[in-house]
Write a protein that holds these residues in place. Structure first.
Motif, short mmCIF file in Angstrom:
data_model
loop_
_atom_site.label_atom_id
_atom_site.label_comp_id
_atom_site.label_asym_id
_atom_site.label_seq_id
_atom_site.Cartn_x
_atom_site.Cartn_y
_atom_site.Cartn_z
N PHE A 35 0.83 -1.20 0.00
CA PHE A 35 0.00 0.00 0.00
C PHE A 35 0.87 1.25 0.00
CE2 PHE A 35 -4.05 -1.98 1.38
CZ PHE A 35 -3.58 -3.19 1.87
N TYR A 37 0.13 5.27 1.43
CA TYR A 37 -0.74 6.22 2.09
C TYR A 37 -0.07 7.58 2.10
CZ TYR A 37 -3.88 2.64 4.04
OH TYR A 37 -4.81 1.62 4.20
N GLN A 39 0.03 11.35 4.11
CA GLN A 39 -0.32 12.07 5.32
C GLN A 39 -0.02 13.55 5.09
OE1 GLN A 39 1.81 11.17 9.04
NE2 GLN A 39 -0.10 11.47 10.17
N GLY A 43 -2.72 15.96 8.91
CA GLY A 43 -2.48 14.82 9.79
C GLY A 43 -3.19 13.52 9.49
N GLU A 44 -4.26 13.55 8.71
CA GLU A 44 -4.96 12.28 8.48
C GLU A 44 -4.16 11.42 7.50
OE1 GLU A 44 -5.76 15.14 7.27
OE2 GLU A 44 -6.74 15.03 5.32
N LEU A 45 -4.44 10.13 7.50
CA LEU A 45 -3.80 9.20 6.57
C LEU A 45 -4.78 8.89 5.44
CD1 LEU A 45 -2.03 6.69 8.96
CD2 LEU A 45 -0.92 7.92 7.10
N PHE A 91 3.70 7.20 3.07
CA PHE A 91 4.05 5.95 3.71
C PHE A 91 3.79 4.77 2.79
CE2 PHE A 91 4.95 7.26 8.00
CZ PHE A 91 4.25 8.45 8.15
N SER A 95 1.18 -5.69 4.03
CA SER A 95 0.20 -6.42 4.83
C SER A 95 0.25 -7.89 4.49
CB SER A 95 -1.21 -5.87 4.56
OG SER A 95 -2.18 -6.62 5.28
N LYS A 103 -2.76 -6.76 9.62
CA LYS A 103 -2.18 -5.50 10.08
C LYS A 103 -1.29 -4.89 9.00
CE LYS A 103 2.12 -7.22 12.04
NZ LYS A 103 2.92 -7.41 13.27
N LEU A 104 -1.15 -3.59 9.05
CA LEU A 104 -0.26 -2.89 8.14
C LEU A 104 1.08 -2.65 8.82
CD1 LEU A 104 -2.72 -0.21 6.72
CD2 LEU A 104 -1.77 -2.15 5.49
N PHE A 106 4.23 -0.43 8.40
CA PHE A 106 4.58 0.80 7.70
C PHE A 106 6.08 1.03 7.65
CE2 PHE A 106 0.64 3.05 6.91
CZ PHE A 106 -0.26 2.46 7.79
N GLN A 108 9.07 4.12 7.45
CA GLN A 108 9.22 5.32 8.28
C GLN A 108 8.67 6.57 7.62
OE1 GLN A 108 9.62 3.77 11.30
NE2 GLN A 108 10.80 5.59 11.78
#
Lengths: 116, 116
Positions: A35, A37, A39, A43-45, A91, A95, A103-104, A106, A108
């Protein structure tokens, strides 16, 4: 062990430049998902893309493209003609499919700064 | 807007205290995941619930606990708080679970916890 490495901590580009964010992963699983993502400063992903380990086709979505190479365990993300609104932390995540509850894991993160 | 709601957005408390973070998943999603984002540890998976049952645990401290209620909302309880617990706590939801990573996780805006 499963691990995601994003070696680029920070990247700074000028608007309209192309930029590639690197992601290298480690897993012993033969089936997994990858994946990206985003940010933003708020602040949201935000989910960008999911790729399963069976599908090595590159994907393009507007100015975004992704290059998945299983042979090098890499899943790189390219932004073409970058814009100031692309400034964010990106990010990469891994998974497992058949265990650990999906779970993901991630990396850094890479902080991208696009200057006008 | 991802459809995942987290409250409160900010929380300031003192060491030794206990707090509860709340998450409402997207309509129809049965899975809830909790993650912690800190400067030193990055984004870390804490725990996963599916339809009220715990499915997987990550590096969650014993001082932390979570549950998912019959209406599918989830709460993360943090007790005996320490300075190092200051972080951004994210909740994510997905349609299913079953240990299958094909479910895309959509994240809430997070709760920023500051322990003073």
């Amino acid at each position: 062990a499963q691990k995601v490495t994003q070696a680029q901590t920070e990247i700074s580009v000028v608007e309209k430049e192309d930029v590639t964010l690197d992601c290298v992963y480690e897993t012993r699983d033969t089936t997994y998902y990858l994946f990206w993502y985003k940010q933003p400063p708020s602040g949201e992903l935000v989910f960008l893309i999911r790729r399963n380990s069976f599908d090595e086709q590159n994907e393009i979505s507007g100015r975004y493209s992704w290059n998945f190479q299983k042979s090098t365990s890499s899943f790189n993300f390219t932004i073409t003609a970058s814009q100031v609104v692309d400034s964010a932390v990106y990010f990469c995540a891994l998974s497992p499919i058949y265990n650990q509850g999906g779970k993901l894991i991630f990396g850094q993160g890479t902080e991208l700064s696009v200057k006008p | 807007d991802s459809g995942v709601t987290q409250t409160p957005k900010h929380l300031i408390t003192a060491t030794g205290q206990r707090v509860t973070l709340r998450c409402s998943p997207r309509s129809g999603d049965l899975s809830v995941y909790w993650y912690q984002q800190s400067l030193d540890q990055g984004l870390q998976f804490l725990i996963h619930y599916y339809n009220g049952e715990e499915r997987a645990k990550g590096n969650i401290l014993e001082r932390f606990s979570a549950q998912q209620f019959p209406d599918l909302h989830s709460e993360l309880n943090l007790s005996s708080l320490e300075l190092g617990d200051s972080a951004l706590y994210f909740c994510a939801s997905s349609v299913g679970a079953s240990g299958k990573g094909e479910n895309i996780q959509y994240f809430g805006a997070g709760t920023r916890l500051s322990v003073l």
